[in-house]
Design a protein around this motif. Structure first.
Motif, PDB file in Angstrom:
ATOM      1  N   ARG A  99       3.798   3.864 -14.916  1.00  0.00           N
ATOM      2  CA  ARG A  99       3.714   5.079 -15.583  1.00  0.00           C
ATOM      3  C   ARG A  99       5.090   5.612 -16.206  1.00  0.00           C
ATOM      4  NH1 ARG A  99      -0.243   9.477 -14.683  1.00  0.00           N
ATOM      5  NH2 ARG A  99      -2.337   8.574 -14.200  1.00  0.00           N
ATOM      6  N   LYS A 100       6.026   5.222 -15.190  1.00  0.00           N
ATOM      7  CA  LYS A 100       7.384   5.417 -15.596  1.00  0.00           C
ATOM      8  C   LYS A 100       7.865   4.660 -16.846  1.00  0.00           C
ATOM      9  CE  LYS A 100      12.218   4.858 -13.563  1.00  0.00           C
ATOM     10  NZ  LYS A 100      12.932   4.401 -12.288  1.00  0.00           N
ATOM     11  N   GLU A 101       7.469   3.239 -16.902  1.00  0.00           N
ATOM     12  CA  GLU A 101       7.522   2.507 -18.101  1.00  0.00           C
ATOM     13  C   GLU A 101       7.033   3.186 -19.355  1.00  0.00           C
ATOM     14  OE1 GLU A 101       9.228  -0.658 -20.102  1.00  0.00           O
ATOM     15  OE2 GLU A 101       9.703  -0.021 -18.263  1.00  0.00           O
ATOM     16  N   ASP A 123       0.287  17.140  -6.827  1.00  0.00           N
ATOM     17  CA  ASP A 123      -0.928  17.045  -6.116  1.00  0.00           C
ATOM     18  C   ASP A 123      -1.513  15.889  -6.599  1.00  0.00           C
ATOM     19  OD1 ASP A 123      -1.343  17.420  -8.961  1.00  0.00           O
ATOM     20  OD2 ASP A 123      -3.179  18.821  -8.473  1.00  0.00           O
ATOM     21  N   LYS A 124      -0.533  14.988  -7.047  1.00  0.00           N
ATOM     22  CA  LYS A 124      -1.136  13.351  -7.575  1.00  0.00           C
ATOM     23  C   LYS A 124      -0.479  12.283  -6.444  1.00  0.00           C
ATOM     24  CE  LYS A 124      -1.314  14.650 -12.178  1.00  0.00           C
ATOM     25  NZ  LYS A 124      -0.794  14.795 -13.417  1.00  0.00           N
ATOM     26  N   VAL A 125      -1.307  11.328  -6.282  1.00  0.00           N
ATOM     27  CA  VAL A 125      -0.829  10.191  -5.683  1.00  0.00           C
ATOM     28  C   VAL A 125      -1.051   8.797  -6.255  1.00  0.00           C
ATOM     29  CG1 VAL A 125      -1.441   9.035  -3.356  1.00  0.00           C
ATOM     30  CG2 VAL A 125      -1.923  11.440  -3.454  1.00  0.00           C
ATOM     31  N   PHE A 126       0.233   7.960  -6.242  1.00  0.00           N
ATOM     32  CA  PHE A 126       0.218   6.915  -6.928  1.00  0.00           C
ATOM     33  C   PHE A 126       0.717   5.724  -6.024  1.00  0.00           C
ATOM     34  CE2 PHE A 126       1.826  10.247  -9.648  1.00  0.00           C
ATOM     35  CZ  PHE A 126       0.907  10.273 -10.802  1.00  0.00           C
ATOM     36  N   ASN A 139       0.912  -1.365   0.010  1.00  0.00           N
ATOM     37  CA  ASN A 139      -0.070   0.136  -0.365  1.00  0.00           C
ATOM     38  C   ASN A 139       0.761   1.271   0.039  1.00  0.00           C
ATOM     39  OD1 ASN A 139      -2.456  -1.532  -0.003  1.00  0.00           O
ATOM     40  ND2 ASN A 139      -2.374  -1.634   2.412  1.00  0.00           N
ATOM     41  N   LYS A 140       2.198   1.131  -0.379  1.00  0.00           N
ATOM     42  CA  LYS A 140       2.913   2.364  -0.312  1.00  0.00           C
ATOM     43  C   LYS A 140       2.304   3.476  -1.654  1.00  0.00           C
ATOM     44  CE  LYS A 140       7.318   0.759   2.014  1.00  0.00           C
ATOM     45  NZ  LYS A 140       8.505   0.520   1.787  1.00  0.00           N
TER      46      LYS A 140
END
Length: 80
Positions: free
Chosen positions: A39-41, A28-31, A21-22
């Motif tokens: 998203r990085k990939e 202002d975005k939480v991933f 759950n990290k």
């Protein structure tokens, strides 16, 4: 051969749940970690599809940025 049930201590369960759950906050975005790495990939794949000319333009922009921020005169900027 019989499979034995896995018994976790409460501490191990909490540690596993914490890892699952990290969250990562960027602006202002939480991933979640999984979302962040996905998203990085995806971003890496988008950059890989850019034309060679566009990649060189980005490189020159980064060289200019490095020279401005670094305050050093020995940074070479390609002429294109």
């Amino acid at each position: 051969m019989a499979l034995l049930p896995v018994i976790l201590t409460l501490k191990e369960v909490k540690r596993k749940n914490m890892a699952d759950n990290k969250k990562i906050v960027i602006g202002d975005k939480v991933f979640t970690l999984a979302e962040f790495f996905q998203r990085k990939e995806d971003f890496r794949k988008q950059r890989a599809k850019l034309s060679f000319e566009k990649k060189i333009k980005i490189l020159v922009d980064l060289q200019k940025l490095a020279k401005e921020w670094g305050g050093k005169d020995n940074i070479f900027i390609w002429k294109i």
